[in-house]
Design a protein around this motif. Structure first.
Motif, PDB file in Angstrom:
ATOM      1  N   LEU A   1       7.948  -3.862  -0.445  1.00 48.84           N
ATOM      2  CA  LEU A   1       7.673  -3.532  -1.840  1.00 48.84           C
ATOM      3  C   LEU A   1       6.275  -2.952  -2.053  1.00 48.84           C
ATOM      4  CD1 LEU A   1       9.238  -6.588  -3.719  1.00 48.84           C
ATOM      5  CD2 LEU A   1      10.062  -4.231  -3.750  1.00 48.84           C
ATOM      6  N   LEU A   2       5.289  -3.456  -1.321  1.00 48.35           N
ATOM      7  CA  LEU A   2       3.898  -3.066  -1.564  1.00 48.35           C
ATOM      8  C   LEU A   2       3.682  -1.549  -1.553  1.00 48.35           C
ATOM      9  CD1 LEU A   2       1.879  -5.840   0.330  1.00 48.35           C
ATOM     10  CD2 LEU A   2       2.038  -5.473  -2.141  1.00 48.35           C
ATOM     11  N   PRO A   3       4.230  -0.807  -0.595  1.00 50.75           N
ATOM     12  CA  PRO A   3       3.998   0.650  -0.622  1.00 50.75           C
ATOM     13  C   PRO A   3       4.666   1.349  -1.810  1.00 50.75           C
ATOM     14  CG  PRO A   3       4.730  -0.087   1.555  1.00 50.75           C
ATOM     15  CD  PRO A   3       4.959  -1.215   0.617  1.00 50.75           C
ATOM     16  N   LEU A   4       5.599   0.691  -2.470  1.00 51.45           N
ATOM     17  CA  LEU A   4       6.325   1.303  -3.578  1.00 51.45           C
ATOM     18  C   LEU A   4       5.715   1.002  -4.936  1.00 51.45           C
ATOM     19  CD1 LEU A   4       9.962   0.395  -2.390  1.00 51.45           C
ATOM     20  CD2 LEU A   4       8.668   2.480  -1.922  1.00 51.45           C
ATOM     21  N   LEU A   5       4.747   0.088  -4.981  1.00 52.55           N
ATOM     22  CA  LEU A   5       4.164  -0.307  -6.259  1.00 52.55           C
ATOM     23  C   LEU A   5       3.284   0.803  -6.824  1.00 52.55           C
ATOM     24  CD1 LEU A   5       3.100  -4.008  -5.565  1.00 52.55           C
ATOM     25  CD2 LEU A   5       5.129  -3.190  -6.756  1.00 52.55           C
ATOM     26  N   PRO A   6       3.248   0.943  -8.150  1.00 50.81           N
ATOM     27  CA  PRO A   6       2.335   1.916  -8.772  1.00 50.81           C
ATOM     28  C   PRO A   6       0.886   1.599  -8.436  1.00 50.81           C
ATOM     29  CG  PRO A   6       3.952   1.114 -10.356  1.00 50.81           C
ATOM     30  CD  PRO A   6       4.079   0.248  -9.139  1.00 50.81           C
ATOM     31  N   LYS A   7       0.047   2.607  -8.473  1.00 54.27           N
ATOM     32  CA  LYS A   7      -1.362   2.432  -8.153  1.00 54.27           C
ATOM     33  C   LYS A   7      -1.982   1.389  -9.081  1.00 54.27           C
ATOM     34  CE  LYS A   7      -5.679   5.023  -7.578  1.00 54.27           C
ATOM     35  NZ  LYS A   7      -6.329   6.353  -7.678  1.00 54.27           N
ATOM     36  N   GLY A   8      -2.724   0.469  -8.502  1.00 52.93           N
ATOM     37  CA  GLY A   8      -3.371  -0.576  -9.280  1.00 52.93           C
ATOM     38  C   GLY A   8      -2.624  -1.897  -9.264  1.00 52.93           C
ATOM     39  N   LEU A   9      -1.361  -1.883  -8.847  1.00 52.93           N
ATOM     40  CA  LEU A   9      -0.589  -3.124  -8.734  1.00 52.93           C
ATOM     41  C   LEU A   9      -0.521  -3.532  -7.272  1.00 52.93           C
ATOM     42  CD1 LEU A   9       2.404  -2.508 -11.192  1.00 52.93           C
ATOM     43  CD2 LEU A   9       0.226  -3.666 -11.629  1.00 52.93           C
ATOM     44  N   ASP A  10      -0.958  -4.736  -6.980  1.00 53.46           N
ATOM     45  CA  ASP A  10      -0.982  -5.184  -5.594  1.00 53.46           C
ATOM     46  C   ASP A  10      -0.555  -6.640  -5.450  1.00 53.46           C
ATOM     47  OD1 ASP A  10      -3.120  -6.437  -6.759  1.00 53.46           O
ATOM     48  OD2 ASP A  10      -4.650  -5.578  -5.447  1.00 53.46           O
ATOM     49  N   ARG A  11       0.186  -7.164  -6.437  1.00 45.32           N
ATOM     50  CA  ARG A  11       0.685  -8.529  -6.380  1.00 45.32           C
ATOM     51  C   ARG A  11       2.182  -8.531  -6.685  1.00 45.32           C
ATOM     52  NH1 ARG A  11      -3.617  -8.824  -4.581  1.00 45.32           N
ATOM     53  NH2 ARG A  11      -5.281 -10.349  -4.936  1.00 45.32           N
TER      54      ARG A  11
END
Length: 239
Positions: free
Chosen positions: A91-101
Motif C-alpha cells: 500500500l505504501l507506494p500507492l498512497l498520495p504524497k504526504g500520507l505515510d501511515r
C-alpha cells in the motif's frame, strides 16, 4: 421441519438491515448465486464490492484456505502478523504524497469515525463538513454525516454536534444545469461557491477540521450518467 426452523430463524433476526427479497443463498460461483429453492440468479450487487472478483474465485479461495490453516487470528494489539505487514508494504507506494501511515478497519463506518477522531485530535478543531445525500454509515458517529435517506437517522438523535452540510457538486442535479452560457456543457462551480459560503456563514476554516466526501454520492442512490463527468473541483481551501 427445515422450513419451519428457517422461518423461526428469520423472524429472530434483528430488523436493522433491510432486505430486498426473502431468498436464501446457499452457494455461488463467479457472477451467479444459487438459492435454497433451486434458482440460479445473476448477482448484480457483488456484496457492495466485497466479491468484486466473483464468488469463490479460485485464487481468493486458495488464499483464504491457506491462511486459515496457518493462523486464524493474529491479534494486532499483541503483535504483528505477516499478511498485514505484507499488505502495508504494497500500500505504501500507492498512497498520495504526504500520507505515510496505514490503519486497517473492518467497516467503512469505523474508518470514517477514526478519520474524524484523527482530524479533530491533530487540528484541535471541532467541526466537520459533509455533503448532502451522502452515505457514510449507520453507527452513532457516522449517522450525523449520512443524509441519503431519513430512515437511517430517524429516532436516533441527538447526534454528534459540529456537522455541517454542503451541496454535492453534481451537474445533473444542479439548479444551473442547462442554463449557463455554455448550455450546461461546463460546470457552473455552484458547489464550490456553496462550500465557500458555508465556511463564511456556518463553520469557519479556524473551526473546521475536515471534510468528508465519497467518490460516489451514495451506495443507496442511483443516478443517471451525465456529461461532463461530475468532479469535485480543485480548491485552495485549507482546514
Amino acid at each position: 421441519i427445515e422450513f419451519a426452523m428457517s422461518a423461526a430463524a428469520r423472524s429472530a433476526l434483528f430488523r436493522g438491515v433491510g432486505r430486498m427479497s426473502e431468498l436464501e443463498m446457499v452457494g455461488g460461483r463467479g457472477t451467479w448465486v444459487d438459492t435454497a429453492c433451486g434458482r440460479r440468479l445473476l448477482d448484480m450487487t457483488s456484496g457492495i464490492g466485497v466479491v468484486n472478483t466473483g464468488h469463490c474465485h479460485p485464487r481468493v479461495t486458495e488464499a483464504i484456505c491457506a491462511q486459515a490453516g496457518q493462523l486464524m487470528h493474529g491479534q494486532v494489539n499483541i503483535g504483528y502478523h505477516t499478511p498485514m505487514l505484507q499488505l502495508v508494504d504494497r500500500l505504501l507506494p500507492l498512497l498520495p504524497k504526504g500520507l505515510d501511515r496505514v490503519f486497517f478497519a473492518t467497516t467503512g463506518a469505523e474508518a470514517v469515525e477514526n478519520a474524524i477522531k484523527l482530524a479533530r485530535h491533530a487540528t484541535g478543531k471541532p467541526n466537520v463538513i459533509a455533503f448532502r445525500g451522502g452515505y457514510h454509515g449507520r453507527s452513532l458517529g457516522t449517522m450525523p454525516l449520512t443524509t441519503s435517506k431519513a430512515v437511517y437517522r430517524a429516532g436516533f438523535g441527538p447526534f454528534m454536534p459540529g456537522v455541517h452540510f454542503a451541496e454535492f457538486p453534481y451537474c445533473a442535479h444542479c439548479a444551473c444545469s442547462g442554463r449557463g452560457a455554455s448550455g450546461g456543457s461546463e460546470c457552473c462551480m455552484a458547489g464550490l461557491e456553496g462550500l465557500r459560503l458555508l465556511l463564511r456563514q456556518q463553520s469557519t476554516a479556524a473551526e473546521t477540521c475536515a471534510g468528508v466526501v465519497h467518490p460516489h454520492k451514495s451506495h443507496t442512490v442511483t443516478v443517471q450518467p451525465f456529461s461532463p463527468t461530475p468532479v469535485v473541483p480543485r480548491t485552495t481551501l485549507q482546514f
